[in-house]
Structure formats: C-alpha cells, structure tokens
Motif scaffolding. Sequence first.
Motif, PDB file in Angstrom:
ATOM      1  N   LEU A   1      13.853  32.817  64.725  1.00 20.10           N
ATOM      2  CA  LEU A   1      14.733  32.983  65.887  1.00 20.10           C
ATOM      3  C   LEU A   1      15.970  32.110  65.738  1.00 20.10           C
ATOM      4  O   LEU A   1      17.101  32.567  65.979  1.00 20.10           O
ATOM      5  CB  LEU A   1      13.976  32.623  67.160  1.00 20.10           C
ATOM      6  N   ASP A   2      15.792  30.867  65.337  1.00 15.29           N
ATOM      7  CA  ASP A   2      16.926  29.960  65.139  1.00 15.29           C
ATOM      8  C   ASP A   2      17.841  30.459  64.025  1.00 15.29           C
ATOM      9  O   ASP A   2      19.068  30.322  64.115  1.00 15.29           O
ATOM     10  CB  ASP A   2      16.422  28.552  64.803  1.00 15.29           C
ATOM     11  N   TRP A   3      17.237  30.988  62.969  1.00 12.46           N
ATOM     12  CA  TRP A   3      18.050  31.537  61.872  1.00 12.46           C
ATOM     13  C   TRP A   3      18.938  32.674  62.383  1.00 12.46           C
ATOM     14  O   TRP A   3      20.123  32.740  62.055  1.00 12.46           O
ATOM     15  CB  TRP A   3      17.134  32.031  60.750  1.00 12.46           C
ATOM     16  N   GLY A   4      18.362  33.573  63.189  1.00 10.50           N
ATOM     17  CA  GLY A   4      19.157  34.665  63.745  1.00 10.50           C
ATOM     18  C   GLY A   4      20.321  34.153  64.572  1.00 10.50           C
ATOM     19  O   GLY A   4      21.443  34.646  64.465  1.00 10.50           O
ATOM     20  N   ARG A   5      20.053  33.141  65.394  1.00  6.03           N
ATOM     21  CA  ARG A   5      21.132  32.544  66.196  1.00  6.03           C
ATOM     22  C   ARG A   5      22.229  31.963  65.307  1.00  6.03           C
ATOM     23  O   ARG A   5      23.427  32.111  65.587  1.00  6.03           O
ATOM     24  CB  ARG A   5      20.571  31.424  67.081  1.00  6.03           C
ATOM     25  N   ALA A   6      21.841  31.294  64.235  1.00  3.58           N
ATOM     26  CA  ALA A   6      22.805  30.584  63.392  1.00  3.58           C
ATOM     27  C   ALA A   6      23.712  31.522  62.619  1.00  3.58           C
ATOM     28  O   ALA A   6      24.790  31.120  62.189  1.00  3.58           O
ATOM     29  CB  ALA A   6      22.061  29.665  62.418  1.00  3.58           C
ATOM     30  N   THR A   7      23.314  32.787  62.468  1.00  3.95           N
ATOM     31  CA  THR A   7      24.129  33.687  61.646  1.00  3.95           C
ATOM     32  C   THR A   7      25.485  34.002  62.266  1.00  3.95           C
ATOM     33  O   THR A   7      26.367  34.524  61.572  1.00  3.95           O
ATOM     34  CB  THR A   7      23.387  35.011  61.367  1.00  3.95           C
ATOM     35  N   ARG A   8      25.690  33.717  63.526  1.00  2.00           N
ATOM     36  CA  ARG A   8      27.010  33.973  64.130  1.00  2.00           C
ATOM     37  C   ARG A   8      28.082  33.082  63.529  1.00  2.00           C
ATOM     38  O   ARG A   8      29.272  33.445  63.513  1.00  2.00           O
ATOM     39  CB  ARG A   8      26.957  33.772  65.646  1.00  2.00           C
ATOM     40  N   VAL A   9      27.712  31.922  63.040  1.00  2.51           N
ATOM     41  CA  VAL A   9      28.684  30.960  62.519  1.00  2.51           C
ATOM     42  C   VAL A   9      28.944  31.247  61.044  1.00  2.51           C
ATOM     43  O   VAL A   9      28.056  31.056  60.206  1.00  2.51           O
ATOM     44  CB  VAL A   9      28.183  29.517  62.693  1.00  2.51           C
ATOM     45  N   PRO A  10      30.143  31.731  60.692  1.00  9.21           N
ATOM     46  CA  PRO A  10      30.412  32.049  59.286  1.00  9.21           C
ATOM     47  C   PRO A  10      30.222  30.829  58.393  1.00  9.21           C
ATOM     48  O   PRO A  10      30.643  29.718  58.720  1.00  9.21           O
ATOM     49  CB  PRO A  10      31.879  32.493  59.308  1.00  9.21           C
ATOM     50  N   GLY A  11      29.545  31.052  57.275  1.00  6.13           N
ATOM     51  CA  GLY A  11      29.340  29.970  56.318  1.00  6.13           C
ATOM     52  C   GLY A  11      28.109  29.141  56.562  1.00  6.13           C
ATOM     53  O   GLY A  11      27.820  28.222  55.795  1.00  6.13           O
ATOM     54  N   THR A  12      27.346  29.447  57.634  1.00 10.02           N
ATOM     55  CA  THR A  12      26.108  28.716  57.863  1.00 10.02           C
ATOM     56  C   THR A  12      25.170  28.916  56.680  1.00 10.02           C
ATOM     57  O   THR A  12      24.933  30.044  56.257  1.00 10.02           O
ATOM     58  CB  THR A  12      25.419  29.205  59.153  1.00 10.02           C
ATOM     59  N   ASP A  13      24.640  27.845  56.147  1.00 13.88           N
ATOM     60  CA  ASP A  13      23.750  27.932  54.993  1.00 13.88           C
ATOM     61  C   ASP A  13      22.393  28.454  55.443  1.00 13.88           C
ATOM     62  O   ASP A  13      21.689  27.801  56.212  1.00 13.88           O
ATOM     63  CB  ASP A  13      23.583  26.548  54.357  1.00 13.88           C
ATOM     64  N   PRO A  14      22.011  29.673  55.009  1.00 16.77           N
ATOM     65  CA  PRO A  14      20.753  30.250  55.475  1.00 16.77           C
ATOM     66  C   PRO A  14      19.541  29.777  54.688  1.00 16.77           C
ATOM     67  O   PRO A  14      18.444  30.259  54.905  1.00 16.77           O
ATOM     68  CB  PRO A  14      20.981  31.745  55.245  1.00 16.77           C
ATOM     69  N   MET A  15      19.720  28.877  53.716  1.00 18.64           N
ATOM     70  CA  MET A  15      18.611  28.455  52.866  1.00 18.64           C
ATOM     71  C   MET A  15      18.096  27.075  53.297  1.00 18.64           C
ATOM     72  O   MET A  15      18.881  26.227  53.695  1.00 18.64           O
ATOM     73  CB  MET A  15      19.058  28.414  51.413  1.00 18.64           C
ATOM     74  N   PRO A  16      16.782  26.820  53.236  1.00 18.46           N
ATOM     75  CA  PRO A  16      15.787  27.803  52.799  1.00 18.46           C
ATOM     76  C   PRO A  16      15.545  28.854  53.878  1.00 18.46           C
ATOM     77  O   PRO A  16      15.506  28.531  55.069  1.00 18.46           O
ATOM     78  CB  PRO A  16      14.543  26.954  52.566  1.00 18.46           C
ATOM     79  N   TYR A  17      15.407  30.095  53.447  1.00 20.19           N
ATOM     80  CA  TYR A  17      15.153  31.156  54.415  1.00 20.19           C
ATOM     81  C   TYR A  17      13.806  30.933  55.103  1.00 20.19           C
ATOM     82  O   TYR A  17      12.856  30.483  54.467  1.00 20.19           O
ATOM     83  CB  TYR A  17      15.118  32.512  53.715  1.00 20.19           C
ATOM     84  N   PRO A  18      13.705  31.283  56.383  1.00 22.34           N
ATOM     85  CA  PRO A  18      12.418  31.179  57.079  1.00 22.34           C
ATOM     86  C   PRO A  18      11.559  32.429  56.853  1.00 22.34           C
ATOM     87  O   PRO A  18      10.797  32.844  57.731  1.00 22.34           O
ATOM     88  CB  PRO A  18      12.841  31.046  58.548  1.00 22.34           C
ATOM     89  N   PHE A  19      11.705  33.042  55.702  1.00 24.15           N
ATOM     90  CA  PHE A  19      10.959  34.235  55.311  1.00 24.15           C
ATOM     91  C   PHE A  19      10.999  34.287  53.788  1.00 24.15           C
ATOM     92  O   PHE A  19      11.821  33.604  53.160  1.00 24.15           O
ATOM     93  CB  PHE A  19      11.569  35.509  55.918  1.00 24.15           C
ATOM     94  N   PRO A  20      10.133  35.052  53.139  1.00 26.39           N
ATOM     95  CA  PRO A  20      10.141  35.124  51.674  1.00 26.39           C
ATOM     96  C   PRO A  20      11.481  35.593  51.130  1.00 26.39           C
ATOM     97  O   PRO A  20      12.136  36.460  51.712  1.00 26.39           O
ATOM     98  CB  PRO A  20       9.028  36.129  51.372  1.00 26.39           C
ATOM     99  N   ARG A  21      11.900  35.015  50.021  1.00 21.99           N
ATOM    100  CA  ARG A  21      13.204  35.324  49.436  1.00 21.99           C
ATOM    101  C   ARG A  21      13.385  36.816  49.179  1.00 21.99           C
ATOM    102  O   ARG A  21      14.472  37.362  49.361  1.00 21.99           O
ATOM    103  CB  ARG A  21      13.375  34.543  48.118  1.00 21.99           C
TER     104      ARG A  21
END
Length: 342
Positions: free
Chosen positions: A121-141
């Motif tokens: 859920l937090d990862w989804g929220r963070a995607t609005r900010v361009p350049g947010t580092d999504p790693m490590p992903y909270p799901f399998p690569r």
Amino acid sequence: MSTPFRYTEPTPPRSATGRVADVYEQISRDFGIERPPTFVVLSSAPEILVPAWALLRESLIAGAGDRTGKELAALGVSLTNKCPFCVDAHTMLLHATGDHALAERLARGERPKDEEHARVLDWGRATRVPGTDPMPYPFPREHAPAYLGTALVFHFINRVVSALLTEQLLPWNAQRLRAVRSVAGRAVGRSVRRRAVPGAALSLLDDPGPAPAWTAGTCVGPAYAALRSAARGSHRAASGDADLLDAEDRGLVREALRSWDGSHPPLALDGVPDRRERPAARLAILAALAPYRITDEDVAAWRRPEHTDRCPVRVVAYGAFAAVDRIESALPLPATGETART
C-alpha cells in the motif's frame, strides 16, 4: 435521471459496435463488472478506451502476482491521487478477492495488519512522486512489470475518473455502507479469483510501438506502449480540424510537468494558466496535477460548439498521460545486473 458522467454523454454500452463492443465483452468476462463507468466514459474515444483497458487487463487482472497485492497497490495510487471513486472501487474489489477483514480495515482508514500488505500500500502511494526509488520492491522482482503496469494505469484512470465522473461509485454513495461493499464485492468474486490468460487484450490493439524495458517482455509492454502512443497523440482533433491543444498549449503542459515533484497544487493554482487565456492548456495541466480541481467554468471556457464528446476525453487523456509519462520516465535505473530500462 442523473448519471455519473461529467461533460460527456457516452453512447449506451448496449449500442456499442466494433472494438468498443469487444472491450465491453472482455470487461464483463474478466473484470466481472458490467459497463463500469470507468471505461464507459472513455468510449467516446475508442482509441483511448482500448489501450487503457488492455493495460489494466494485462497488469492488474492477467499479470503475474497476487490480485490482493495489486489491488492494494492500485488503492495506494488512488489514495495519493485523491480519487474517492477509485478508492471505493478497490475497497470493494478487495472484498471480491475474499480479503474481507482487510477491505474493512482500509475502509475505516486503518493500516493493514499484515506488514507485507502495508508495504505494498505504501509503495502504491509513493509512486506519485517521480523518481521515488521503488527498491526493494515489496513483491517478487519477477512480478514488477505487472505491479508497475497496475500503478501506472491507475495513475491514468484516477485522473480520467476525477475529471469526467462524479465521486459516486454507486447511487446515493451506497458503497459507503459495509453490507453493500461486501455484497458488491462477493458478486464479482468469481471473476476476480478466476485466473485470466495473459495477452487476450493485445489482439484489440493497433501496432503499439516499442515497449519500455521494465515490462520485461510481458504482455504489459505492448499495452503500455499502445496507451502511450494514443494519449501522446490525443492533442489532435478530427481530421481537418484545429488541434485540441496547439503547440504553445503542449509546451505549457511539458513545462508544468518537467519540474513536478508529485505534490498537489496550492489553492491558488500557481503556475496553471488562466482559463481566459489558455483554456486548453489549463484543462490538460489540471488533468495531470489535480483533476479534481477541474470546474464547469474551466470546461465551458474551453469547449466550442464543434467539440464532440470525443474532445474532452482526448484533452483529459493527454494531460493524464503527461503525468504518467513523468512518473514512468523517472523510474530509477535498475541495480547492476538487472535489465536496463529504456
């Protein structure tokens, strides 16, 4: 009778023909919802409807990974974009996955108990900010193409919905009642839990062009490329007509998105053109940054007698994808040893 549609009057789905009818058939089978306004509102511009559906299907529905996880990612995106219609929809769809307790915790504004769910859920929220580092992903690569596709398609859909639909998912906002959420979710549960075969939506697409490397050769790639191509070209009107957004308008949109950091604009709408001077640019920029701030006056200042319902859909799609483009193009480069993105 009131409808959920603002600024357009889409043709009733039962009258659909061609690719629009094919999309509705797939939506009914794979999404489990008959004639969802989310897609009906796009039907005035089939060239936008088809790839938008394809990207949602090939990422959220048929893409790799857990459906509950992808619904959580989409919910996080919808929360950060302030789209109550989509927030309510994903809450009901979590009921459809069978995660009833999770759905109700989120409906009350609480965090998931499960830490993995909370991270998604937090990862989804963070995607609005361009350049947010999504790693490590909270799901399998290996699930990243489907999760990224889900996030990006809902950054697009949230903006279309906020601009062109009311906030009422169901009449009288009945989805705000726990019993209604549960019943509505259970009604589509069989479709949601059924495994969809990847690639079925790709046959509806024209030549989509090259896919970005983050899609890793999955069916998400052609769908994303097709939506990118259609939305980037949606500033054009019908053949022989003036562009819906001229070169100066498009330059203003690019300038507004170039330095955008994911924030919501202030009440004064600093940097957004005045509706009396550049109404088309204003409409597209608001669609990108704050579609919930589009007013009747904004649309009236732009719309002309020759504008069909296809026109506001295309202008909103242009602005909505400008935000998606900014987010996607700022995805951090993968770590050493992973496939580089384009």
